[in-house]
Design a protein around this motif. Structure first.
Motif, mmCIF file in Angstrom:
data_model
loop_
_atom_site.group_PDB
_atom_site.id
_atom_site.type_symbol
_atom_site.label_atom_id
_atom_site.label_comp_id
_atom_site.label_asym_id
_atom_site.label_seq_id
_atom_site.Cartn_x
_atom_site.Cartn_y
_atom_site.Cartn_z
ATOM 1 N N ALA A 36 0.741 -1.278 -0.061
ATOM 2 C CA ALA A 36 0.168 -0.116 -0.063
ATOM 3 C C ALA A 36 0.740 1.421 -0.087
ATOM 4 N N THR A 37 2.053 1.049 0.559
ATOM 5 C CA THR A 37 2.910 2.445 0.531
ATOM 6 C C THR A 37 3.893 2.411 -0.608
ATOM 7 N N ARG A 38 4.166 1.288 -1.492
ATOM 8 C CA ARG A 38 5.342 1.351 -2.176
ATOM 9 C C ARG A 38 5.368 2.764 -2.869
ATOM 10 N N ASP A 39 4.311 2.823 -3.762
ATOM 11 C CA ASP A 39 4.197 4.103 -4.613
ATOM 12 C C ASP A 39 4.618 5.372 -3.763
ATOM 13 N N LEU A 40 3.891 5.357 -2.801
ATOM 14 C CA LEU A 40 3.971 6.592 -1.958
ATOM 15 C C LEU A 40 5.597 7.034 -1.563
ATOM 16 N N TRP A 41 5.966 5.811 -1.139
ATOM 17 C CA TRP A 41 7.557 5.918 -0.602
ATOM 18 C C TRP A 41 8.296 6.259 -1.739
ATOM 19 N N ARG A 42 8.007 5.492 -2.984
ATOM 20 C CA ARG A 42 8.920 5.506 -4.286
ATOM 21 C C ARG A 42 9.113 7.310 -4.497
ATOM 22 N N GLN A 43 7.773 7.951 -4.554
ATOM 23 C CA GLN A 43 7.829 9.252 -4.816
ATOM 24 C C GLN A 43 8.849 10.273 -3.929
ATOM 25 N N GLU A 44 8.492 9.809 -2.613
ATOM 26 C CA GLU A 44 9.531 10.626 -1.502
ATOM 27 C C GLU A 44 10.867 10.204 -1.762
ATOM 28 N N ARG A 45 11.217 8.970 -2.029
ATOM 29 C CA ARG A 45 12.657 8.507 -2.001
ATOM 30 C C ARG A 45 13.380 9.116 -3.468
ATOM 31 N N GLU A 46 12.710 9.051 -4.490
ATOM 32 C CA GLU A 46 13.457 9.620 -5.665
ATOM 33 C C GLU A 46 13.226 11.261 -5.486
ATOM 34 N N ASN A 47 12.558 11.845 -4.808
ATOM 35 C CA ASN A 47 12.541 13.391 -4.440
ATOM 36 C C ASN A 47 13.821 13.387 -3.551
ATOM 37 N N ALA A 48 14.263 12.770 -2.677
ATOM 38 C CA ALA A 48 15.439 12.668 -1.919
ATOM 39 C C ALA A 48 16.521 11.971 -2.364
ATOM 40 N N GLY A 49 16.486 11.512 -3.743
ATOM 41 C CA GLY A 49 17.782 10.956 -4.309
ATOM 42 C C GLY A 49 17.976 9.497 -3.786
ATOM 43 N N LEU A 50 17.163 8.986 -3.019
ATOM 44 C CA LEU A 50 17.382 7.742 -2.555
ATOM 45 C C LEU A 50 16.755 6.510 -3.431
ATOM 46 N N ALA A 51 17.327 5.325 -3.382
ATOM 47 C CA ALA A 51 16.685 4.142 -4.050
ATOM 48 C C ALA A 51 15.805 3.434 -3.260
ATOM 49 N N GLU A 52 14.682 2.848 -3.967
ATOM 50 C CA GLU A 52 13.965 1.924 -2.968
ATOM 51 C C GLU A 52 14.358 0.885 -2.859
ATOM 52 N N GLU A 53 14.299 0.440 -1.608
ATOM 53 C CA GLU A 53 14.476 -1.019 -1.133
ATOM 54 C C GLU A 53 13.474 -1.961 -0.639
ATOM 55 N N GLU A 54 13.384 -3.057 -0.887
ATOM 56 C CA GLU A 54 12.197 -3.881 -0.420
ATOM 57 C C GLU A 54 12.123 -4.134 0.904
ATOM 58 N N ASP A 55 13.502 -4.215 1.699
ATOM 59 C CA ASP A 55 13.515 -4.374 2.920
ATOM 60 C C ASP A 55 13.058 -3.234 3.674
ATOM 61 N N PHE A 56 13.301 -1.956 3.040
ATOM 62 C CA PHE A 56 12.830 -0.764 3.631
ATOM 63 C C PHE A 56 11.359 -0.987 3.908
ATOM 64 N N LEU A 57 10.635 -1.427 2.816
ATOM 65 C CA LEU A 57 9.037 -1.340 2.859
ATOM 66 C C LEU A 57 8.550 -2.269 3.752
ATOM 67 N N LEU A 58 9.056 -3.656 3.806
ATOM 68 C CA LEU A 58 8.859 -4.660 4.763
ATOM 69 C C LEU A 58 8.862 -4.223 6.177
ATOM 70 N N ASN A 59 10.133 -3.701 6.472
ATOM 71 C CA ASN A 59 10.605 -3.376 7.766
ATOM 72 C C ASN A 59 10.182 -2.016 8.405
#
Length: 176
Positions: A36-59
């Motif tokens: 539910a938060t994958r795309d929401l986090w993706r937008q924030e992390r891209e704006n901060a220049g960070l890569a998305e990580e599955e561990d981040f989402l699950l944890n």
């Protein structure tokens, strides 16, 4: 109706306390939250220049500890201790932050009960009001099966989402 499993498992390597976890239709509630938060986090992390990580989402979430919840029947039937109720929505935490402080990053939901059902709906992250209601649920359970599962949680030796050799957790973005 959906199926629910209540889980109790150790907090990290600590054996002194355990935490609550859940499987809805056989899937950990944290996986639903990650989806539910994958795309929401993706937008924030891209704006901060960070890569998305599955561990981040699950944890991003951990369970509430048994000692925090106190009376699980009241808490998970929507009548928790006052400190757990979001005053603006009436929602209660189902999951807390993976750091061990539940209020740091809780997953809130509204719990409605009838004589026949228990419904979890209106999932929210209170520190991301702009996200609104998360795209998960509602989850509707037969009340008799829900109460039976709550009365006899499945006890696990470890967190069901952790691999035998967990990687360090990624820091979350709290501030905007």
């Amino acid at each position: 109706m959906q199926s629910i499993e209540f889980l109790n498992y150790p907090v990290g390597d600590q054996l002194s306390d355990a935490q609550w976890g859940f499987r809805v239709d056989g899937k950990d509630l944290r996986v639903y939250a990650a989806d539910a938060t994958r795309d929401l986090w993706r937008q924030e992390r891209e704006n901060a220049g960070l890569a998305e990580e599955e561990d981040f989402l699950l944890n991003q979430h951990g369970g509430l500890t048994l000692s925090e919840v106190g009376d699980p029947a009241r808490h998970f039937l929507g009548d928790p201790a006052p400190e757990f109720v979001d005053p603006s929505t009436g929602a209660v935490p189902l999951l807390g932050c993976s750091c061990g402080i539940w209020g740091c990053w809780p997953l809130l939901a509204t719990i409605n009960t009838t004589p026949d059902t228990v419904t979890w709906s209106c999932f929210r992250q209170p520190f991301r009001k702009e996200w609104g209601e998360l795209a998960m649920g509602p989850h509707v359970f037969a009340r008799s099966a829900y109460e039976a599962a709550l009365a006899e949680p499945i006890r696990l030796a470890s967190d069901p989402l952790q691999s035998p050799h967990p990687r360090p957790r990624t820091k979350r973005l709290r501030q905007k």
